[in-house]
Motif scaffolding. Sequence first.
Motif, PDB file in Angstrom:
ATOM      1  N   ARG A 129       0.832  -1.201   0.000  1.00 23.69           N
ATOM      2  CA  ARG A 129       0.000   0.000   0.000  1.00 23.69           C
ATOM      3  C   ARG A 129       0.867   1.252   0.000  1.00 23.69           C
ATOM      4  NH1 ARG A 129      -5.547   0.913   3.129  1.00 23.69           N
ATOM      5  NH2 ARG A 129      -6.063  -0.620   1.581  1.00 23.69           N
ATOM      6  N   GLN A 130       0.546   2.170  -0.906  1.00 27.26           N
ATOM      7  CA  GLN A 130       1.241   3.440  -1.052  1.00 27.26           C
ATOM      8  C   GLN A 130       0.445   4.544  -0.357  1.00 27.26           C
ATOM      9  OE1 GLN A 130       4.304   3.588  -2.729  1.00 27.26           O
ATOM     10  NE2 GLN A 130       4.048   1.372  -2.615  1.00 27.26           N
ATOM     11  N   PRO A 131       1.021   5.730  -0.207  1.00 29.86           N
ATOM     12  CA  PRO A 131       0.277   6.838   0.398  1.00 29.86           C
ATOM     13  C   PRO A 131      -0.964   7.189  -0.415  1.00 29.86           C
ATOM     14  CG  PRO A 131       2.611   7.379   0.151  1.00 29.86           C
ATOM     15  CD  PRO A 131       2.376   6.086  -0.557  1.00 29.86           C
ATOM     16  N   GLY A 132      -1.922   7.844   0.235  1.00 35.59           N
ATOM     17  CA  GLY A 132      -3.162   8.236  -0.426  1.00 35.59           C
ATOM     18  C   GLY A 132      -2.956   9.172  -1.602  1.00 35.59           C
ATOM     19  N   ILE A 133      -3.879   9.138  -2.553  1.00 35.18           N
ATOM     20  CA  ILE A 133      -3.857  10.014  -3.724  1.00 35.18           C
ATOM     21  C   ILE A 133      -4.960  11.044  -3.535  1.00 35.18           C
ATOM     22  CG2 ILE A 133      -4.165  10.158  -6.222  1.00 35.18           C
ATOM     23  CD1 ILE A 133      -3.279   7.199  -6.332  1.00 35.18           C
ATOM     24  N   SER A 134      -4.589  12.291  -3.614  1.00 34.00           N
ATOM     25  CA  SER A 134      -5.609  13.329  -3.447  1.00 34.00           C
ATOM     26  C   SER A 134      -6.290  13.606  -4.784  1.00 34.00           C
ATOM     27  CB  SER A 134      -4.995  14.602  -2.878  1.00 34.00           C
ATOM     28  OG  SER A 134      -3.894  15.001  -3.667  1.00 34.00           O
ATOM     29  N   ALA A 135      -7.500  14.122  -4.695  1.00 38.76           N
ATOM     30  CA  ALA A 135      -8.270  14.464  -5.893  1.00 38.76           C
ATOM     31  C   ALA A 135      -7.586  15.618  -6.618  1.00 38.76           C
ATOM     32  CB  ALA A 135      -9.690  14.831  -5.509  1.00 38.76           C
ATOM     33  N   PRO A 136      -7.737  15.669  -7.959  1.00 42.28           N
ATOM     34  CA  PRO A 136      -7.096  16.750  -8.715  1.00 42.28           C
ATOM     35  C   PRO A 136      -7.683  18.116  -8.347  1.00 42.28           C
ATOM     36  CG  PRO A 136      -8.573  15.501 -10.126  1.00 42.28           C
ATOM     37  CD  PRO A 136      -8.516  14.794  -8.812  1.00 42.28           C
ATOM     38  N   THR A 137      -6.804  19.115  -8.272  1.00 43.45           N
ATOM     39  CA  THR A 137      -7.227  20.497  -8.000  1.00 43.45           C
ATOM     40  C   THR A 137      -6.343  21.443  -8.795  1.00 43.45           C
ATOM     41  OG1 THR A 137      -5.715  20.708  -6.132  1.00 43.45           O
ATOM     42  CG2 THR A 137      -7.949  19.963  -5.630  1.00 43.45           C
ATOM     43  N   GLY A 138      -6.767  22.691  -8.857  1.00 39.28           N
ATOM     44  CA  GLY A 138      -5.950  23.736  -9.474  1.00 39.28           C
ATOM     45  C   GLY A 138      -5.896  23.640 -10.973  1.00 39.28           C
ATOM     46  N   GLY A 139      -4.938  24.303 -11.541  1.00 33.74           N
ATOM     47  CA  GLY A 139      -4.778  24.338 -12.983  1.00 33.74           C
ATOM     48  C   GLY A 139      -5.475  25.541 -13.590  1.00 33.74           C
ATOM     49  N   VAL A 140      -4.991  25.976 -14.758  1.00 35.93           N
ATOM     50  CA  VAL A 140      -5.560  27.144 -15.428  1.00 35.93           C
ATOM     51  C   VAL A 140      -6.894  26.796 -16.073  1.00 35.93           C
ATOM     52  CG1 VAL A 140      -5.148  28.869 -17.213  1.00 35.93           C
ATOM     53  CG2 VAL A 140      -3.244  28.036 -15.835  1.00 35.93           C
ATOM     54  N   THR A 141      -6.933  25.679 -16.789  1.00 33.50           N
ATOM     55  CA  THR A 141      -8.163  25.255 -17.450  1.00 33.50           C
ATOM     56  C   THR A 141      -8.741  24.078 -16.682  1.00 33.50           C
ATOM     57  OG1 THR A 141      -7.207  25.884 -19.568  1.00 33.50           O
ATOM     58  CG2 THR A 141      -9.168  24.468 -19.612  1.00 33.50           C
ATOM     59  N   ILE A 142     -10.002  24.184 -16.318  1.00 37.50           N
ATOM     60  CA  ILE A 142     -10.653  23.118 -15.577  1.00 37.50           C
ATOM     61  C   ILE A 142     -11.485  22.298 -16.549  1.00 37.50           C
ATOM     62  CG2 ILE A 142     -12.340  22.563 -13.785  1.00 37.50           C
ATOM     63  CD1 ILE A 142     -11.471  25.133 -12.381  1.00 37.50           C
ATOM     64  N   ASP A 143     -11.171  21.027 -16.650  1.00 35.10           N
ATOM     65  CA  ASP A 143     -11.940  20.108 -17.496  1.00 35.10           C
ATOM     66  C   ASP A 143     -12.781  19.253 -16.559  1.00 35.10           C
ATOM     67  OD1 ASP A 143     -12.933  18.061 -19.095  1.00 35.10           O
ATOM     68  OD2 ASP A 143     -11.084  17.848 -20.239  1.00 35.10           O
TER      69      ASP A 143
END
Length: 165
Positions: A129-143
């Motif tokens: 088991r690896q560390p948790g993955i956070s949900a995507p955030t930020g960025g200039v263009t939001i898809d």
Amino acid sequence: MDGTPRWALPFLFAGQAQKEMFHNEALVRIDALVHGVAQSADLASPPVAPEIGQCWIVADGATGAWDGNDGAVALWTDGGWRFIAAKAGLRLLVVDRDHALHHDGSAWRGGAERSDGLYIDDVKVVGVRQPGISAPTGGVTIDSEARNSIALILAALRAHGLILS
């Protein structure tokens, strides 16, 4: 029938001479198979200095004293080598592989649970088991469609316990 159907443990018969020999043979086989441990499953010829009670799963192409016993469990005893034919369901921890092998009735197969992960058909499908993955955030263009897809994938992986939140 002179022995048990699965492991050929010798029966004792009324009036039989030297019953202790047959009883001792059964005990030797039971000792080798119950919670069994094999030193290796990769040798095709006997080791040079085996210790009494040690077992090996004989590799294909066996030679020397193991000739003709491919796939069998070779047990070193004070009387020399004894061979036990593998049957479906036999499971032995293999020391030099650090995981169990089981016999499926036709061949030895690697166990699914190993110290470095979970395997199916000898292919690692789940690792440490690896560390948790956070949900995507930020960025200039939001898809939003891409983020939605990533969020669904992460939710599925979390639901199966493959990743942490």
